[in-house]
Write a protein that holds these residues in place. Sequence first.
Motif, PDB file in Angstrom:
ATOM      1  N   TYR A  72      10.281  -0.595  71.333  1.00 49.85           N
ATOM      2  CA  TYR A  72      11.359   0.572  71.241  1.00 49.85           C
ATOM      3  C   TYR A  72      12.229   0.700  72.775  1.00 49.85           C
ATOM      4  O   TYR A  72      11.388   1.271  73.260  1.00 49.85           O
ATOM      5  CB  TYR A  72      10.911   1.721  70.599  1.00 49.85           C
ATOM      6  CG  TYR A  72      10.295   1.786  69.459  1.00 49.85           C
ATOM      7  CD1 TYR A  72      11.008   1.830  68.224  1.00 49.85           C
ATOM      8  CD2 TYR A  72       8.892   1.475  68.961  1.00 49.85           C
ATOM      9  CE1 TYR A  72      10.545   1.551  66.721  1.00 49.85           C
ATOM     10  CE2 TYR A  72       8.369   1.190  67.823  1.00 49.85           C
ATOM     11  CZ  TYR A  72       9.253   1.397  66.826  1.00 49.85           C
ATOM     12  OH  TYR A  72       8.690   1.014  65.583  1.00 49.85           O
ATOM     13  N   ASP A  73      13.190   0.166  72.760  1.00 51.02           N
ATOM     14  CA  ASP A  73      13.964   0.082  73.866  1.00 51.02           C
ATOM     15  C   ASP A  73      14.755   1.284  74.279  1.00 51.02           C
ATOM     16  O   ASP A  73      15.978   1.248  74.134  1.00 51.02           O
ATOM     17  CB  ASP A  73      14.654  -1.256  74.396  1.00 51.02           C
ATOM     18  CG  ASP A  73      15.395  -1.408  75.639  1.00 51.02           C
ATOM     19  OD1 ASP A  73      14.446  -0.761  76.675  1.00 51.02           O
ATOM     20  OD2 ASP A  73      16.008  -2.335  75.856  1.00 51.02           O
ATOM     21  N   THR A  74      14.382   2.313  74.092  1.00 50.28           N
ATOM     22  CA  THR A  74      15.091   3.851  74.426  1.00 50.28           C
ATOM     23  C   THR A  74      15.162   4.182  75.632  1.00 50.28           C
ATOM     24  O   THR A  74      14.881   3.637  76.442  1.00 50.28           O
ATOM     25  CB  THR A  74      14.286   4.755  73.316  1.00 50.28           C
ATOM     26  OG1 THR A  74      12.990   5.020  73.831  1.00 50.28           O
ATOM     27  CG2 THR A  74      14.341   4.374  71.924  1.00 50.28           C
ATOM     28  N   GLU A  75      15.668   5.459  75.956  1.00 50.32           N
ATOM     29  CA  GLU A  75      15.444   6.101  77.259  1.00 50.32           C
ATOM     30  C   GLU A  75      14.021   5.996  77.787  1.00 50.32           C
ATOM     31  O   GLU A  75      13.885   6.109  78.853  1.00 50.32           O
ATOM     32  CB  GLU A  75      16.153   7.495  76.978  1.00 50.32           C
ATOM     33  CG  GLU A  75      16.382   8.130  78.312  1.00 50.32           C
ATOM     34  CD  GLU A  75      17.001   9.532  78.308  1.00 50.32           C
ATOM     35  OE1 GLU A  75      16.483  10.479  78.830  1.00 50.32           O
ATOM     36  OE2 GLU A  75      18.016   9.469  77.747  1.00 50.32           O
ATOM     37  N   ASP A  76      13.366   6.380  76.938  1.00 50.36           N
ATOM     38  CA  ASP A  76      11.666   6.281  77.104  1.00 50.36           C
ATOM     39  C   ASP A  76      10.940   5.353  76.494  1.00 50.36           C
ATOM     40  O   ASP A  76      10.531   5.465  75.211  1.00 50.36           O
ATOM     41  CB  ASP A  76      11.069   7.684  76.754  1.00 50.36           C
ATOM     42  CG  ASP A  76      11.540   9.029  77.713  1.00 50.36           C
ATOM     43  OD1 ASP A  76      11.774   8.969  78.701  1.00 50.36           O
ATOM     44  OD2 ASP A  76      11.703   9.941  77.010  1.00 50.36           O
ATOM     45  N   PRO A  77      11.154   4.164  76.820  1.00 50.30           N
ATOM     46  CA  PRO A  77      10.830   2.928  76.168  1.00 50.30           C
ATOM     47  C   PRO A  77       9.195   2.863  75.805  1.00 50.30           C
ATOM     48  O   PRO A  77       8.360   3.435  76.450  1.00 50.30           O
ATOM     49  CB  PRO A  77      10.934   1.532  77.082  1.00 50.30           C
ATOM     50  CG  PRO A  77      10.940   2.240  78.485  1.00 50.30           C
ATOM     51  CD  PRO A  77      11.491   3.752  78.131  1.00 50.30           C
ATOM     52  N   ASN A 111       6.738   2.799  83.249  1.00 47.50           N
ATOM     53  CA  ASN A 111       7.378   3.926  82.656  1.00 47.50           C
ATOM     54  C   ASN A 111       7.287   3.443  81.227  1.00 47.50           C
ATOM     55  O   ASN A 111       7.483   4.262  79.993  1.00 47.50           O
ATOM     56  CB  ASN A 111       8.851   4.044  82.956  1.00 47.50           C
ATOM     57  CG  ASN A 111       9.745   2.848  82.730  1.00 47.50           C
ATOM     58  OD1 ASN A 111       9.204   1.485  82.736  1.00 47.50           O
ATOM     59  ND2 ASN A 111      11.041   2.859  82.435  1.00 47.50           N
ATOM     60  N   MET A 112       6.690   2.372  80.607  1.00 46.60           N
ATOM     61  CA  MET A 112       6.744   1.943  79.281  1.00 46.60           C
ATOM     62  C   MET A 112       5.296   2.328  78.670  1.00 46.60           C
ATOM     63  O   MET A 112       4.353   2.053  79.300  1.00 46.60           O
ATOM     64  CB  MET A 112       6.877   0.302  79.236  1.00 46.60           C
ATOM     65  CG  MET A 112       6.862  -0.131  77.814  1.00 46.60           C
ATOM     66  SD  MET A 112       7.550  -1.672  77.659  1.00 46.60           S
ATOM     67  CE  MET A 112       9.231  -1.378  77.224  1.00 46.60           C
ATOM     68  N   LYS A 113       5.293   3.311  77.716  1.00 49.68           N
ATOM     69  CA  LYS A 113       4.315   3.866  77.019  1.00 49.68           C
ATOM     70  C   LYS A 113       3.703   2.980  76.040  1.00 49.68           C
ATOM     71  O   LYS A 113       4.537   1.925  75.490  1.00 49.68           O
ATOM     72  CB  LYS A 113       4.685   5.152  76.502  1.00 49.68           C
ATOM     73  CG  LYS A 113       3.413   5.772  75.528  1.00 49.68           C
ATOM     74  CD  LYS A 113       3.899   6.882  74.656  1.00 49.68           C
ATOM     75  CE  LYS A 113       3.018   7.715  73.855  1.00 49.68           C
ATOM     76  NZ  LYS A 113       3.300   8.521  73.071  1.00 49.68           N
ATOM     77  N   THR A 114       2.339   2.757  75.714  1.00 46.51           N
ATOM     78  CA  THR A 114       2.118   1.778  74.965  1.00 46.51           C
ATOM     79  C   THR A 114       1.201   2.917  73.793  1.00 46.51           C
ATOM     80  O   THR A 114       0.383   3.531  74.257  1.00 46.51           O
ATOM     81  CB  THR A 114       1.154   0.750  75.281  1.00 46.51           C
ATOM     82  OG1 THR A 114      -0.168   1.530  75.998  1.00 46.51           O
ATOM     83  CG2 THR A 114       1.688  -0.173  76.229  1.00 46.51           C
ATOM     84  N   VAL A 115       1.380   2.351  72.412  1.00 43.80           N
ATOM     85  CA  VAL A 115       0.499   3.108  71.253  1.00 43.80           C
ATOM     86  C   VAL A 115      -0.105   1.697  70.803  1.00 43.80           C
ATOM     87  O   VAL A 115       0.522   0.828  70.099  1.00 43.80           O
ATOM     88  CB  VAL A 115       1.398   3.939  70.559  1.00 43.80           C
ATOM     89  CG1 VAL A 115       0.782   4.340  69.162  1.00 43.80           C
ATOM     90  CG2 VAL A 115       2.178   4.817  70.977  1.00 43.80           C
TER      91      VAL A 115
END
Length: 160
Positions: A72-77, A111-115
Amino acid sequence: MGTERLDNIAPVIYNTKPRDIDIQKNSAYDENVDDPIDAREVFDYIRDINDPEHPYSLEQLNVVQEELIKVYDTEDPWVDISFTPTIPHCSLATLIGLAIKVKLSRSLPPNMKTVVHITPGTHNTEAAINKQLADKERVAAAIDNPSVMRTVNQCLKGRE
């Protein structure tokens, strides 16, 4: 890789996807081109993680699949990764999920979160394992544990 008692004595080995040659060439990198991270790039980061129980990669055991990765390449990727244990009672599923999280924390931008979670319906205790993998404090405690990290680093180590 563990030799005490195997959960899955005879795992199925799958064919692996061909490597994208262009990604491996240094000339393909251009700092002036915006190149967003995609599912294939994330898959390339995690495909060679070693299974903690068998001498195969997670890709060879079909534990990780490009089709189960969403970026998901959003403001908070952020990246959503589903993984599929080889058997419904795999005792090492939490360790595999942790290895995926650690590999991606070392590979993706900070800055890229992982789930990371188990593919729905593929493990007997998926809710409990998913809860552990989503708990930042539990993940941090596991990363601070030298014994756990030795095992995780074995999974992340390249094959000779």
